[in-house]
Design an enzyme around this catalytic site. Structure first.
Site, PDB file in Angstrom:
ATOM      1  N   GLU A  80      28.728  28.750  30.599  1.00 18.33           N
ATOM      2  CA  GLU A  80      29.601  27.776  29.933  1.00 18.33           C
ATOM      3  C   GLU A  80      31.032  28.002  30.402  1.00 18.33           C
ATOM      4  OE1 GLU A  80      29.445  28.546  25.625  1.00 18.33           O
ATOM      5  OE2 GLU A  80      31.388  29.449  26.018  1.00 18.33           O
ATOM      6  N   CYS A 112      24.840  29.399  25.258  1.00 14.32           N
ATOM      7  CA  CYS A 112      24.398  30.731  25.710  1.00 14.32           C
ATOM      8  C   CYS A 112      23.025  30.738  26.365  1.00 14.32           C
ATOM      9  CB  CYS A 112      24.405  31.701  24.537  1.00 14.32           C
ATOM     10  SG  CYS A 112      26.037  31.975  23.852  1.00 14.32           S
ATOM     11  N   HIS A 234      18.495  36.778  22.180  1.00 14.30           N
ATOM     12  CA  HIS A 234      19.923  36.532  22.434  1.00 14.30           C
ATOM     13  C   HIS A 234      20.756  37.364  21.456  1.00 14.30           C
ATOM     14  CE1 HIS A 234      23.724  34.823  23.242  1.00 14.30           C
ATOM     15  NE2 HIS A 234      23.797  34.200  22.079  1.00 14.30           N
TER      16      HIS A 234
END
Lengths: 348, 131
Positions: A80, A112, A234
């Site tokens: 990003e 993400c 994550h």
């Protein structure tokens, strides 16, 4: 069978501690450290960005894959924080590796989870027979607004995976994706810092999608949590991956080898992929690894890999992830950090 | 200041350290030459420079060219690569008082400079302490 033929990581050497950030904003460092389970985070040098870290991680993956880079038919960079608004990161990466010109390249963006998106597509192009080797990279130099909770976690790092069909270090047994439209985090055009939904980023966002992807891929594979040796989620902070692991029935022993966030911070697109490189560094033949990313917006990609005995031959051809995390650190004061992250606006 | 076309022409050297070698003289040329100045050989073979080397000498730049002004002060060294080629480049991620001749360095891919806020971003190699 398709899978990973080479993997590589890159973590910048600069760090800043939670106490150093909290001191500037009058925040309570112990409560951040306890609440978010963060101690310090990586910071890129002023001359590092998503492209430079992607190149270094990919060069490490190439060393382990030991292939001619010109055979890489697909190069995908997920981030990003692509340095250009219009101009691909992937072209620089492919050119630096020597994979051009017969190469398909694209930049991915999905908060993400952009890194695992590139991995997902590269793997499936290999599976389809469209390319001999495909490279998927997750890399970010993420930004948190000064004083915001995100500033304690937004970090930098990259992980790269080359997929192929022979000399695999890990077979890809299963993939799965789980996605809905959930506006928990965003950055609009020309805005420097992202905005997040506070507590809305939790249950309806991270936890719903990570558990959805985990349950989906386990059902697809006919597996239970205890059938996996390692699991990587994550890691936006230290707490979320441990909580979601417990919720799904995984033990801390399955999670901790890939849980880097307390010392690394959230490397966004590089977060769960770096957890995978760290786990591959210590896994042995036959181990099964579950990887689940999360990207705000929102969705999760899931993969199950099975490690082969070939990993022992290539593991030490490039630096290990934990070594990069624990060694050669340079601690910054907030002023240096603000300069490095371009938070100080100079006159033209 | 690099124009996009000049930057583009140097990509094989800046990104991939592509050089060439005169086999009879056992000499490496970087950037590549068309003809070996020693023997006149035109059949030079393509090669790639070593990634690691040792610092021969260095200086600290405090009054830099305009495109490097945000990076000053910074170190520039001459590094003897493991294949014998001597290269000039920035040495980064290392405090000045920890630098010494003979220290082991490796190349890393870094941003060299931006051409303003709207221009291209120029990438290339710099040196960092060996891992």
């Amino acid at each position: 069978m398709e899978g990973i033929v080479g993997y590589g990581a890159y973590i910048p050497r600069n760090r800043i501690k939670v106490e150093e950030i909290a001191k500037v904003w009058g925040a309570d460092a112990p409560s951040y450290k306890k609440g978010l389970m963060l101690e310090e985070k990586s910071v890129p040098s002023p001359d590092q960005d998503t492209i430079t870290m992607s190149v270094e991680a990919s060069k490490n993956a190439l060393k382990r894959a030991n292939i001619d880079p010109v055979k890489i038919g697909a190069v995908y960079v997920g981030s990003e924080s692509h340095p250009y608004a219009v101009k691909p990161s992937g072209t620089v990466l492919a050119e630096a590796l020597g994979a051009t010109p017969e190469c398909h390249t694209a930049d991915f963006e999905f908060a993400c989870k952009a890194g695992t998106e590139g991995m997902f597509v590269a793997l499936n192009l290999v599976k389809a027979g469209a390319v001999e080797f495909g490279l998927g990279v997750g890399a970010d130099t993420s930004q948190g607004a000064p004083g915001d909770a995100l500033e304690y976690s937004a970090a930098a790092g990259a992980a790269a995976f080359i997929f192929g069909r022979e000399n695999l270090v890990a077979r890809a047994l299963e993939t799965y994706a789980f996605m809905t439209d959930t506006p928990d985090f965003r950055r609009r055009e020309n805005k420097y810092y992202p905005q997040h939904g506070g507590r809305f980023t939790g249950d309806p966002a991270y936890f719903k999608h990570v558990t959805g992807a985990a349950r989906g891929i386990l059902e697809k594979a006919g597996a239970e949590p205890q059938d996996l040796d390692y699991v990587i989620f994550h890691q936006p902070n230290g707490k979320f991956p441990l909580r979601v692991g417990k919720l799904l029935g995984f033990s801390k022993e399955q999670i901790l080898p890939g849980w880097l966030v307390n010392k690394l911070g959230n490397t966004y697109s590089g977060s769960s992929p770096l957890g995978l490189t760290s786990t591959l560094d210590i896994a042995k033949a036959g181990d099964k690894i579950l990887l689940i990313s999360y990207g705000s917006g929102a969705g999760s990609d899931a993969f199950i890999f099975e490690v082969t005995d070939h990993i022992d031959k290539v593991r030490d051809l490039a630096p290990r992830t934990r070594d990069m995390l624990d060694n050669n650190k340079n601690y910054l004061e907030y002023g240096e950090y603000a300069k490095f992250r371009h938070k100080i606006r100079k006159a033209d | 200041m690099s124009t996009p076309s000049r930057y583009w022409r140097e990509i094989p050297q800046r990104y991939r350290k592509e050089a060439n070698r005169c086999a009879p003289c056992d000499l490496i040329y970087f950037p590549p030459r068309l003809i070996c100045p020693e023997c006149g050989n035109r059949a030079l073979e393509k090669t790639v420079l070593a990634e690691k080397g040792s610092l021969m000498t260095y200086t600290i730049i405090r009054v830099p060219p305009s495109q490097f002004k945000d990076q000053a002060p910074y170190a520039v060294g001459i590094v003897e690569m493991d294949d014998g080629v001597k290269l000039t480049g920035q040495v980064v991620d290392c405090e000045f008082d920890k630098m010494h001749t003979g220290m082991r360095l490796q190349m890393e891919f870094r941003k060299m400079y931006d051409v303003g806020h709207s221009g291209i971003i120029c990438y290339g190699y710099k040196f960092v302490p060996e891992y």
